[in-house]
Enzyme design. Structure first.
Site, mmCIF file in Angstrom:
data_model
loop_
_atom_site.group_PDB
_atom_site.id
_atom_site.type_symbol
_atom_site.label_atom_id
_atom_site.label_comp_id
_atom_site.label_asym_id
_atom_site.label_seq_id
_atom_site.Cartn_x
_atom_site.Cartn_y
_atom_site.Cartn_z
ATOM 1 C CD GLU A 114 -6.110 -15.990 -7.247
ATOM 2 O OE1 GLU A 114 -7.048 -16.453 -8.344
ATOM 3 O OE2 GLU A 114 -5.971 -14.800 -7.580
ATOM 4 C CB CYS A 127 4.369 -13.535 -7.043
ATOM 5 S SG CYS A 127 3.510 -11.883 -6.730
ATOM 6 C CB CYS A 134 -5.007 -6.486 0.489
ATOM 7 S SG CYS A 134 -4.098 -5.350 1.089
ATOM 8 C CB CYS A 138 -4.621 0.035 -3.765
ATOM 9 S SG CYS A 138 -2.868 0.256 -2.897
ATOM 10 C CB CYS A 141 -4.956 -3.239 -5.868
ATOM 11 S SG CYS A 141 -4.492 -4.256 -5.614
ATOM 12 N N GLY A 190 -1.955 -8.408 -0.107
ATOM 13 C CA GLY A 190 -1.872 -7.805 0.718
ATOM 14 C C GLY A 190 -0.148 -7.632 1.805
ATOM 15 C CD GLU A 191 1.818 -3.151 3.525
ATOM 16 O OE1 GLU A 191 2.153 -2.812 1.828
ATOM 17 O OE2 GLU A 191 2.690 -3.154 3.556
ATOM 18 C CG HIS A 246 1.787 2.986 -7.638
ATOM 19 N ND1 HIS A 246 2.368 2.065 -8.537
ATOM 20 C CD2 HIS A 246 1.228 2.558 -6.863
ATOM 21 C CE1 HIS A 246 2.060 1.347 -8.110
ATOM 22 N NE2 HIS A 246 1.671 0.650 -7.144
ATOM 23 C CG ASN A 321 -1.504 -5.702 -15.004
ATOM 24 O OD1 ASN A 321 -0.708 -5.740 -16.444
ATOM 25 N ND2 ASN A 321 -0.763 -5.773 -13.459
ATOM 26 C CB CYS A 364 1.172 -6.648 -10.764
ATOM 27 S SG CYS A 364 3.119 -6.771 -10.821
HETATM 28 N N1 SAH Z 1 0.256 -4.819 -0.750
HETATM 29 C C1 SAH Z 1 2.124 -4.411 -1.881
HETATM 30 C C2 SAH Z 1 2.440 -5.743 -2.199
HETATM 31 C C3 SAH Z 1 1.704 -5.967 -3.838
HETATM 32 S S1 SAH Z 1 1.057 -6.198 -6.036
HETATM 33 C C4 SAH Z 1 2.279 -3.494 -2.076
HETATM 34 O O1 SAH Z 1 1.278 -2.864 -2.631
HETATM 35 O O2 SAH Z 1 3.140 -2.536 -2.370
HETATM 36 C C5 SAH Z 1 2.697 -5.609 -6.628
HETATM 37 C C6 SAH Z 1 1.995 -4.228 -7.243
HETATM 38 O O3 SAH Z 1 1.053 -4.357 -7.922
HETATM 39 C C7 SAH Z 1 2.073 -2.920 -6.718
HETATM 40 O O4 SAH Z 1 2.772 -2.219 -6.959
HETATM 41 C C8 SAH Z 1 0.918 -2.262 -6.217
HETATM 42 O O5 SAH Z 1 0.926 -1.908 -6.508
HETATM 43 C C9 SAH Z 1 0.633 -2.997 -8.112
HETATM 44 N N2 SAH Z 1 -0.272 -2.942 -8.071
HETATM 45 C C10 SAH Z 1 -1.664 -3.461 -8.117
HETATM 46 N N3 SAH Z 1 -2.220 -3.175 -8.751
HETATM 47 C C11 SAH Z 1 -2.178 -2.871 -9.998
HETATM 48 C C12 SAH Z 1 -2.561 -3.518 -11.455
HETATM 49 N N4 SAH Z 1 -3.985 -3.531 -11.089
HETATM 50 N N5 SAH Z 1 -2.069 -3.396 -12.484
HETATM 51 C C13 SAH Z 1 -0.440 -2.713 -12.417
HETATM 52 N N6 SAH Z 1 -0.113 -2.587 -11.073
HETATM 53 C C14 SAH Z 1 -1.092 -3.199 -9.931
HETATM 54 FE FE1 SF4 Z 2 -2.526 -1.991 -2.253
HETATM 55 FE FE2 SF4 Z 2 -0.982 -3.932 -2.199
HETATM 56 FE FE3 SF4 Z 2 -3.100 -4.092 -0.953
HETATM 57 FE FE4 SF4 Z 2 -3.323 -4.058 -3.472
HETATM 58 S S1 SF4 Z 2 -2.286 -5.327 -2.294
HETATM 59 S S2 SF4 Z 2 -4.943 -2.632 -2.329
HETATM 60 S S3 SF4 Z 2 -1.664 -2.509 -4.088
HETATM 61 S S4 SF4 Z 2 -1.558 -2.535 -0.433
#
Ligand code: SAH
Ligand code: SF4
Length: 390
Positions: A114, A127, A134, A138, A141, A190-191, A246, A321, A364
């Site tokens: 996406e 974005c 990923c 986490c 997420c 993804g990371e 976080h 979210n 996010c």
């Molecule tokens: N994978 C990368 C970038 C992705 S997401 C990372 O983790 O940094 C961008 C941001 O959204 C990250 O800070 C992530 O931790 C946060 N995020 C993930 N799930 C979320 C959720 N359910 N609500 C709000 N922010 C979230």
């Molecule tokens: Fe964690 Fe970012 Fe991967 Fe979601 S997209 S699992 S926040 S590293």
């Protein structure tokens, strides 16, 4: 090579994107100018043609060799016989009431990702994703729950920017008019630092001044904290950095971001202090998702300020979210306000970000495609099977 970078390279190999077939036509998108030069030389075409092709691809967004009228007809025919100009397939598009758009894109092997566009008054951010799913997991997420995972190729990352320009009709923009796509954030699925080589190659193409020309100051890479890759990212790419922090203790952060067990907060913040592309004028963004009863107390707020002391930092408080089946609840508004007010008083302008595109699950951490139901690769990347990080 340190033990850690060795592991990360092993990870990249394990989740590598499919190789382009040797015998079929070659996708020109995602090749560097030097690679295009080499490819056309093999066809006995003059090397200056490479720059013409580059301009056609990245300045004009042409998708068909027939449109490349600066090239003689036989040259166009030769190119069409050996190359193609790739785009992912758009499977679906949704538009939010706030103007954000989300696209579900299918890659050539059928995997889906996406991509989200977030318009603002005087600019717009795209974005993009850098992995299918990923390789991290986490716990807050939605993307982290996807079972199917592979890295995206450089081409697949560049093609997201190109298809967004197509969709937004953002190629031919009169000089004074601002582009709709002015900023790029690697905050989709993804990371990015677990797919460093492909991300780096893609960003170099995207940043090239005589092409897509999105400057490094307009690009933000968000990482969950892949410490061994951060210095190289700052030195080689010089993009803005966002850190998914976080939490203020290792105990809580390891629960939220399992990668923390490998790279704890102290190491992460040291890597931030050493980040080559950070300064007071270019601060590192610390993302902090507000989770009820988990990380939202005043004690947490005070510890956060203490932790970030000495780092050129901005803090982004993210409202949580939610997604179906999530084990967490977002903090209530009053708690977020109090937390934010304290940070403001301590000198961190930290507005609570209003989430965009929530109604279409584009905010996010909500991205997750239907790929999870596909039988392809089903055993390789599931949540249980993947160790924290690598
Ligand atoms: N994978 C990368 C970038 C992705 S997401 C990372 O983790 O940094 C961008 C941001 O959204 C990250 O800070 C992530 O931790 C946060 N995020 C993930 N799930 C979320 C959720 N359910 N609500 C709000 N922010 C979230
Ligand atoms: Fe964690 Fe970012 Fe991967 Fe979601 S997209 S699992 S926040 S590293």
């Amino acid at each position: 090579m340190t033990m850690d970078t060795h592991n990360i390279e092993g990870h990249a190999a394990r989740f590598a994107p499919p190789q382009a077939p040797q015998d079929g036509p070659l996708n020109l998108v995602g090749l560097t100018l030097e690679e295009i030069q080499k490819a056309i030389k093999a066809l006995d075409l003059e090397s200056f043609r490479a720059k013409q092709i580059w301009t056609a691809l990245y300045c004009h967004g042409l998708r068909d060799f027939e449109q490349m009228t600066t090239l003689a007809r036989p040259v166009r025919q030769k190119l069409a016989d050996h190359f193609f100009i790739g785009r992912p397939e758009i499977k679906a598009m949704q538009k939010s009431v706030d103007g954000s758009c989300k696209w579900l894109l299918a890659m050539e092997d059928g995997h889906e990702i996406e991509m989200v566009y977030i318009p603002e008054e005087d600019r717009g951010a795209l974005c993009v994703s850098c992995q299918v799913g990923c390789t991290n997991s986490c716990t807050f997420c939605h993307t982290g729950t996807m079972r199917l995972v592979r890295n995206l190729s450089a081409a697949e990352i560049v093609m997201q920017v190109m298809i967004a320009r197509d969709e937004l009709k953002d190629w031919k923009v009169p000089a004074l008019e601002k582009r709709k796509l002015s900023n790029l954030v690697l905050m989709g699925m993804g990371e990015p630092l677990f797919n460093y080589d492909n991300v780096a190659k893609a960003l170099k193409i995207i940043m090239n001044d005589s092409g897509l020309a999105l400057g490094r100051r307009k690009i933000t890479l968000s990482t969950s904290g892949v410490v061994p890759m951060m210095e190289r990212c700052g030195r080689e790419l010089g993009v803005n950095l966002a850190i998914s922090l976080h939490a203020v203790s290792d105990e809580v952060r390891s629960r939220l971001v399992p990668l923390n067990k490998k790279y704890p907060i102290k190491d992460l913040l040291q890597a931030c202090r050493n980040y080559p592309a950070a300064s007071n004028a270019r601060r590192i963004t610390f993302e902090y998702v507000m989770l009820k009863g988990i990380n939202d107390s005043m004690e947490d707020a005070r510890a956060l300020v203490k932790l970030l002391r000495g780092i050129p930092a901005k803090i982004n408080l993210l409202p949580y979210n939610n997604w179906p089946g999530s084990p967490y609840e977002g903090s209530d508004e009053k708690t977020m306000q109090t937390f934010g007010d304290y940070l403001n008083a301590q000198g961190y302008a930290s507005p609570v970000r209003s989430p965009r595109g929530r109604d279409i699950m584009a905010a996010c951490g909500q991205l997750k495609s239907a790929s999870v139901r596909s039988p392809l690769l089903s055993s390789s990347g599931n949540r249980e099977a993947v160790e924290p990080g690598i």
